[in-house]
Enzyme design. Structure first.
Site, PDB file in Angstrom:
ATOM      1  N   GLY A 132       9.342 -36.715  12.588  1.00 14.44           N
ATOM      2  CA  GLY A 132       8.350 -37.152  13.569  1.00 14.44           C
ATOM      3  C   GLY A 132       7.472 -38.267  13.024  1.00 14.44           C
ATOM      4  O   GLY A 132       7.539 -38.606  11.828  1.00 14.44           O
ATOM      5  N   ASP A 133       6.704 -38.893  13.920  1.00 11.55           N
ATOM      6  CA  ASP A 133       5.778 -39.965  13.550  1.00 11.55           C
ATOM      7  C   ASP A 133       6.465 -41.168  12.916  1.00 11.55           C
ATOM      8  O   ASP A 133       5.885 -41.857  12.067  1.00 11.55           O
ATOM      9  CB  ASP A 133       4.671 -39.439  12.611  1.00 11.55           C
ATOM     10  CG  ASP A 133       3.866 -38.325  13.235  1.00 11.55           C
ATOM     11  OD1 ASP A 133       3.734 -38.328  14.478  1.00 11.55           O
ATOM     12  OD2 ASP A 133       3.370 -37.453  12.497  1.00 11.55           O
ATOM     13  N   GLU A 134       7.681 -41.419  13.321  1.00 15.24           N
ATOM     14  CA  GLU A 134       8.439 -42.535  12.742  1.00 15.24           C
ATOM     15  C   GLU A 134       7.979 -43.878  13.297  1.00 15.24           C
ATOM     16  O   GLU A 134       8.364 -44.938  12.781  1.00 15.24           O
ATOM     17  CB  GLU A 134       9.942 -42.367  13.033  1.00 15.24           C
ATOM     18  CG  GLU A 134      10.602 -41.153  12.379  1.00 15.24           C
ATOM     19  CD  GLU A 134      10.544 -39.910  13.262  1.00 15.24           C
ATOM     20  OE1 GLU A 134       9.818 -39.947  14.288  1.00 15.24           O
ATOM     21  OE2 GLU A 134      11.212 -38.915  12.927  1.00 15.24           O
ATOM     22  N   GLY A 135       7.202 -43.830  14.392  1.00 17.65           N
ATOM     23  CA  GLY A 135       6.810 -45.071  15.073  1.00 17.65           C
ATOM     24  C   GLY A 135       7.598 -45.223  16.371  1.00 17.65           C
ATOM     25  O   GLY A 135       7.791 -46.334  16.872  1.00 17.65           O
ATOM     26  N   LYS A 136       8.018 -44.087  16.933  1.00 17.12           N
ATOM     27  CA  LYS A 136       8.800 -44.111  18.187  1.00 17.12           C
ATOM     28  C   LYS A 136       8.011 -44.774  19.312  1.00 17.12           C
ATOM     29  O   LYS A 136       8.557 -45.533  20.092  1.00 17.12           O
ATOM     30  CB  LYS A 136       9.175 -42.678  18.617  1.00 17.12           C
ATOM     31  CG  LYS A 136      10.052 -41.942  17.619  1.00 17.12           C
ATOM     32  CD  LYS A 136      10.295 -40.507  18.044  1.00 17.12           C
ATOM     33  CE  LYS A 136       9.030 -39.672  18.064  1.00 17.12           C
ATOM     34  NZ  LYS A 136       8.433 -39.408  16.748  1.00 17.12           N
ATOM     35  N   GLY A 137       6.695 -44.448  19.379  1.00 18.00           N
ATOM     36  CA  GLY A 137       5.854 -44.991  20.447  1.00 18.00           C
ATOM     37  C   GLY A 137       5.901 -46.508  20.434  1.00 18.00           C
ATOM     38  O   GLY A 137       6.120 -47.150  21.469  1.00 18.00           O
ATOM     39  N   GLY A 154       2.256 -37.283  19.383  1.00 16.44           N
ATOM     40  CA  GLY A 154       1.188 -38.279  19.407  1.00 16.44           C
ATOM     41  C   GLY A 154       1.832 -39.618  19.111  1.00 16.44           C
ATOM     42  O   GLY A 154       2.284 -39.851  18.003  1.00 16.44           O
ATOM     43  N   HIS A 155       1.950 -40.458  20.132  1.00 21.31           N
ATOM     44  CA  HIS A 155       2.639 -41.741  19.976  1.00 21.31           C
ATOM     45  C   HIS A 155       1.625 -42.866  20.060  1.00 21.31           C
ATOM     46  O   HIS A 155       0.919 -42.995  21.054  1.00 21.31           O
ATOM     47  CB  HIS A 155       3.713 -41.902  21.059  1.00 21.31           C
ATOM     48  CG  HIS A 155       4.789 -40.857  20.976  1.00 21.31           C
ATOM     49  ND1 HIS A 155       5.782 -40.714  21.906  1.00 21.31           N
ATOM     50  CD2 HIS A 155       5.026 -39.900  20.049  1.00 21.31           C
ATOM     51  CE1 HIS A 155       6.588 -39.722  21.557  1.00 21.31           C
ATOM     52  NE2 HIS A 155       6.140 -39.196  20.432  1.00 21.31           N
ATOM     53  N   GLN A 203       8.826 -35.888  18.529  1.00 21.29           N
ATOM     54  CA  GLN A 203       9.129 -35.246  17.248  1.00 21.29           C
ATOM     55  C   GLN A 203      10.296 -35.992  16.558  1.00 21.29           C
ATOM     56  O   GLN A 203      10.488 -37.158  16.833  1.00 21.29           O
ATOM     57  CB  GLN A 203       9.449 -33.757  17.429  1.00 21.29           C
ATOM     58  CG  GLN A 203       8.237 -32.900  17.796  1.00 21.29           C
ATOM     59  CD  GLN A 203       7.819 -32.983  19.248  1.00 21.29           C
ATOM     60  OE1 GLN A 203       8.624 -32.789  20.145  1.00 21.29           O
ATOM     61  NE2 GLN A 203       6.556 -33.268  19.494  1.00 21.29           N
ATOM     62  N   ALA A 224      -1.616 -38.641  14.536  1.00 18.56           N
ATOM     63  CA  ALA A 224      -2.182 -39.146  15.788  1.00 18.56           C
ATOM     64  C   ALA A 224      -2.672 -38.003  16.691  1.00 18.56           C
ATOM     65  O   ALA A 224      -3.528 -38.202  17.542  1.00 18.56           O
ATOM     66  CB  ALA A 224      -1.135 -39.982  16.529  1.00 18.56           C
ATOM     67  N   THR A 232      -3.463 -34.512  15.401  1.00 26.73           N
ATOM     68  CA  THR A 232      -4.396 -33.585  14.745  1.00 26.73           C
ATOM     69  C   THR A 232      -5.273 -34.269  13.691  1.00 26.73           C
ATOM     70  O   THR A 232      -6.175 -33.635  13.147  1.00 26.73           O
ATOM     71  CB  THR A 232      -3.613 -32.447  14.053  1.00 26.73           C
ATOM     72  OG1 THR A 232      -2.707 -33.033  13.107  1.00 26.73           O
ATOM     73  CG2 THR A 232      -2.828 -31.616  15.060  1.00 26.73           C
TER      74      THR A 232
HETATM   75  P1  GDP Z   1       5.435 -41.652  16.766  1.00 31.45           P
HETATM   76  O1  GDP Z   1       4.918 -40.281  16.947  1.00 31.45           O
HETATM   77  O2  GDP Z   1       6.851 -41.691  16.282  1.00 31.45           O
HETATM   78  O3  GDP Z   1       5.252 -42.530  17.969  1.00 31.45           O
HETATM   79  O4  GDP Z   1       4.584 -42.310  15.596  1.00 31.45           O
HETATM   80  P2  GDP Z   1       2.971 -42.199  15.395  1.00 31.45           P
HETATM   81  O5  GDP Z   1       2.318 -43.115  16.360  1.00 31.45           O
HETATM   82  O6  GDP Z   1       2.539 -40.792  15.356  1.00 31.45           O
HETATM   83  O7  GDP Z   1       2.839 -42.726  13.908  1.00 31.45           O
HETATM   84  C1  GDP Z   1       3.307 -43.971  13.525  1.00 31.45           C
HETATM   85  C2  GDP Z   1       2.141 -44.752  12.894  1.00 31.45           C
HETATM   86  O8  GDP Z   1       2.646 -45.924  12.311  1.00 31.45           O
HETATM   87  C3  GDP Z   1       1.121 -45.197  13.922  1.00 31.45           C
HETATM   88  O9  GDP Z   1      -0.136 -45.264  13.304  1.00 31.45           O
HETATM   89  C4  GDP Z   1       1.597 -46.613  14.291  1.00 31.45           C
HETATM   90  O10 GDP Z   1       0.554 -47.445  14.767  1.00 31.45           O
HETATM   91  C5  GDP Z   1       2.100 -47.077  12.965  1.00 31.45           C
HETATM   92  N1  GDP Z   1       3.194 -48.043  12.977  1.00 31.45           N
HETATM   93  C6  GDP Z   1       4.338 -48.024  13.702  1.00 31.45           C
HETATM   94  N2  GDP Z   1       5.154 -49.008  13.279  1.00 31.45           N
HETATM   95  C7  GDP Z   1       4.511 -49.641  12.270  1.00 31.45           C
HETATM   96  C8  GDP Z   1       4.858 -50.717  11.396  1.00 31.45           C
HETATM   97  O11 GDP Z   1       5.946 -51.288  11.441  1.00 31.45           O
HETATM   98  N3  GDP Z   1       3.917 -51.066  10.452  1.00 31.45           N
HETATM   99  C9  GDP Z   1       2.700 -50.455  10.370  1.00 31.45           C
HETATM  100  N4  GDP Z   1       1.836 -50.876   9.444  1.00 31.45           N
HETATM  101  N5  GDP Z   1       2.361 -49.425  11.157  1.00 31.45           N
HETATM  102  C10 GDP Z   1       3.261 -49.034  12.088  1.00 31.45           C
HETATM  103  P1  IMO Z   2       5.654 -37.027  17.382  1.00 34.94           P
HETATM  104  O1  IMO Z   2       6.300 -37.095  18.745  1.00 34.94           O
HETATM  105  C1  IMO Z   2       5.086 -34.965  13.610  1.00 34.94           C
HETATM  106  C2  IMO Z   2       5.338 -30.607  13.661  1.00 34.94           C
HETATM  107  C3  IMO Z   2       4.068 -29.855  13.332  1.00 34.94           C
HETATM  108  C4  IMO Z   2       4.667 -28.637  12.663  1.00 34.94           C
HETATM  109  C5  IMO Z   2       5.918 -28.370  13.498  1.00 34.94           C
HETATM  110  C6  IMO Z   2       5.730 -27.333  14.597  1.00 34.94           C
HETATM  111  O2  IMO Z   2       4.308 -37.625  17.341  1.00 34.94           O
HETATM  112  O3  IMO Z   2       6.590 -37.553  16.351  1.00 34.94           O
HETATM  113  P2  IMO Z   2       4.521 -27.408  16.966  1.00 34.94           P
HETATM  114  O4  IMO Z   2       3.089 -27.666  17.326  1.00 34.94           O
HETATM  115  O5  IMO Z   2       5.492 -28.345  17.609  1.00 34.94           O
HETATM  116  O6  IMO Z   2       4.920 -25.969  17.149  1.00 34.94           O
HETATM  117  O7  IMO Z   2       4.589 -27.642  15.364  1.00 34.94           O
HETATM  118  O8  IMO Z   2       6.262 -29.610  14.072  1.00 34.94           O
HETATM  119  N1  IMO Z   2       5.226 -31.591  14.760  1.00 34.94           N
HETATM  120  C7  IMO Z   2       5.165 -32.917  14.577  1.00 34.94           C
HETATM  121  N2  IMO Z   2       5.109 -33.637  13.440  1.00 34.94           N
HETATM  122  N3  IMO Z   2       5.143 -35.588  14.797  1.00 34.94           N
HETATM  123  C8  IMO Z   2       5.236 -34.881  15.943  1.00 34.94           C
HETATM  124  O9  IMO Z   2       5.411 -35.448  17.143  1.00 34.94           O
HETATM  125  C9  IMO Z   2       5.206 -33.474  15.862  1.00 34.94           C
HETATM  126  N4  IMO Z   2       5.258 -32.481  16.783  1.00 34.94           N
HETATM  127  C10 IMO Z   2       5.278 -31.333  16.098  1.00 34.94           C
HETATM  128  O10 IMO Z   2       3.241 -30.580  12.460  1.00 34.94           O
HETATM  129  O11 IMO Z   2       5.083 -28.963  11.354  1.00 34.94           O
HETATM  130 MG    MG Z   3       3.362 -39.088  16.279  1.00 29.33          MG
END
Ligand code: GDP
Ligand code: IMO
Ligand code: MG
Length: 423
Positions: free
Chosen positions: A12-17, A40-41, A224, A298, A300
């Site tokens: 998760g949080d790879e930067g999908k948003g 959280g995107h 995720q 993003a 918590t």
């Molecule tokens: P998501 O849940 O996959 O959409 O990713 P999140 O938004 O939770 O976390 C990705 C974080 O990396 C966020 O703070 C974005 O603003 C940031 N982000 C995404 N792509 C890049 C990038 O190429 N460089 C930098 N510096 N930040 C990035």
């Molecule tokens: P995005 O879409 C990162 C993690 C939680 C926990 C596990 C289970 O922003 O990538 P849950 O509340 O789903 O029962 O928690 O999954 N988790 C994430 N980690 N990015 C997310 O979403 C997540 N959604 C859940 O931290 O380890």
């Molecule tokens: Mg996220």
């Protein structure tokens, strides 16, 4: 026809948003098909930062249709808060640009209470959930005691069902020693939310098929990541849905043969928030990124755990998701390093393995096997053309693509929409 699924290839949080936002320009409909407001995107555009939890990030574009699909678990109160926040930032959200599947399940206050209570009970074995009630809501769905969004359009039935389910869950809450959910207050809150959300509720599967027939393009916004998938992830440290590409089909009613591409998004390093094994975890990288003000959740706000890029995970994610393209984000996070490691395989009980093992105890025993790359030591954030990347950054990306077995299509060198390079 070009319908695309975007999934996370890590935890998760790879930067999908950001990647979905970038791809939305060439698409017509953006669909969320799994997860809930545990997601959280982040999208940064024109200096404004938007954080999307349940609403597809396509909402930030004019004239795009956004769909919350049947595979999502939707918190009505959370969704209204999110709508209000986005409207406060100037975003238009109407019943004609945000549709909610009538068969998606509701996340209700007793789900949150149970989620938190179960985490406390797990003690040092806690999953580290987001506390949004996701696990208990999916459990009710599978157990066949959930409430679906269609009832938001039928207040009398909704009230009856709510009272019945609140009483039922209050027994469980009492058993785990937690405060009961107040029935009258909860019913009043959910009925008020229902009145606001009802105009958005419809048969989204039919709407998606009509869009496909009209030649529209669909983009599935994964939530995720692959290793949080209930089947393919590092169980039990996972979420409660299928976060991989197949989940986009079951979670929307759009069949597999209508999907054209799968894009797997991965950071140029690895992060994880919550508990569970993390083979390439490295505190020094975490300190470096946190000192740069990066890698805080993003949803918590928790500091994310950080480590080197793990190609064992990404290669397997490419396989499970059928990813034909990769989007590599946060390459700029490695700008300051003299030397960069890539994990190419694991050593488990003296044997070299190339796929993640199934049990937590085996994963915990795995030692990463690294190869080392020279760092480019240059600020990448102002580059606007892939060909202008330093050769050392290009060779890191080429090696990554070779190890993953997929083409790199996009590279992120900063959080803003314009900091995306076409490879
Ligand atoms: P998501 O849940 O996959 O959409 O990713 P999140 O938004 O939770 O976390 C990705 C974080 O990396 C966020 O703070 C974005 O603003 C940031 N982000 C995404 N792509 C890049 C990038 O190429 N460089 C930098 N510096 N930040 C990035
Ligand atoms: P995005 O879409 C990162 C993690 C939680 C926990 C596990 C289970 O922003 O990538 P849950 O509340 O789903 O029962 O928690 O999954 N988790 C994430 N980690 N990015 C997310 O979403 C997540 N959604 C859940 O931290 O380890
Ligand atoms: Mg996220």
């Amino acid at each position: 026809m070009s319908n695309i699924i975007v999934v996370g290839a890590q935890w998760g949080d790879e930067g999908k948003g950001k990647i979905v936002d970038y791809l939305t320009e060439g698409t017509d409909v953006v669909v969320r098909a799994a997860g809930g407001n545990n997601a959280g995107h982040t999208v940064i555009n024109g200096g404004t930062k938007y954080i999307l939890h349940l609403i597809p990030s396509g909402i930030l574009w004019k004239d795009k249709l956004c769909v919350i699909g049947n595979g999502v678990v939707m918190d009505p109160i959370g969704l209204i808060e999110e709508m209000n926040k986005l409207r406060g930032q100037g975003v238009t959200i109407e019943p004609d640009n945000l549709l909610i599947s009538e068969t998606c399940h509701l996340v209700l206050p007793y789900h949150r209470a149970l989620d938190l209570a179960r985490e406390v009970k797990r003690g040092d074995k806690k999953i580290g959930t987001t506390g949004r009630g996701i696990g208990p809501a999916y459990a009710d769905k599978v157990e066949r005691s959930g409430i679906r969004a269609i009832l938001l359009t039928r207040p009398a039935e909704l009230e009856e069902e709510l009272r019945h389910r609140i009483a039922e869950h209050n027994v469980t809450l009492r058993d785990v020693g937690v405060d009961e959910v107040p029935a009258d207050e909860t019913v009043a809150k959910i009925l008020a939310a229902a009145a606001i959300l009802a105009p958005h509720v419809t048969n989204t599967t039919v709407r998606l098929h009509e869009a496909i027939q009209a030649g529209k393009k669909l983009l599935f916004e994964g939530a995720q990541g692959t290793y949080l998938d209930i089947d393919h992830g590092s169980y039990p440290f996972v979420t409660s849905s299928n976060t991989t590409a197949g989940g986009a089909c079951t979670g929307s009613g759009v069949p597999p043969r209508m999907i054209d591409h799968v894009v797997a998004v991965a950071k140029a390093y690895t992060t994880r928030v919550g508990s569970g094994p993390f083979t390439t975890e490295n505190e020094a990288i975490g300190d470096m990124l946190h000192n740069m003000g990066r890698e805080f959740g993003a949803t918590t706000g928790r500091a994310r755990r950080c480590g080197w890029l793990d190609m064992v995970l990404i290669r397997y994610a490419v396989m499970i998701n059928g990813a034909d393209e990769l989007a590599i984000t946060n390459l700029d996070g490695l700008d300051g390093l003299d030397s960069i490691k890539i994990c190419t395989a694991y050593r488990l009980d003296g044997k070299v393995i190339h796929y993640p093992p199934a049990t937590i105890s085996d994963i915990e025993k795995c030692e990463p096997i690294y190869e080392e790359h020279q760092g480019w030591k240059q600020d990448l954030s102002t580059i606007r053309d892939y060909k202008d990347l330093p050769d050392l950054a290009k060779s890191y990306l080429n090696r990554l693509s070779e190890l993953a077995g997929a083409r790199i299509a996009l590279v992120g060198i900063g959080p803003s929409r314009d900091q995306t390079l076409i490879a």
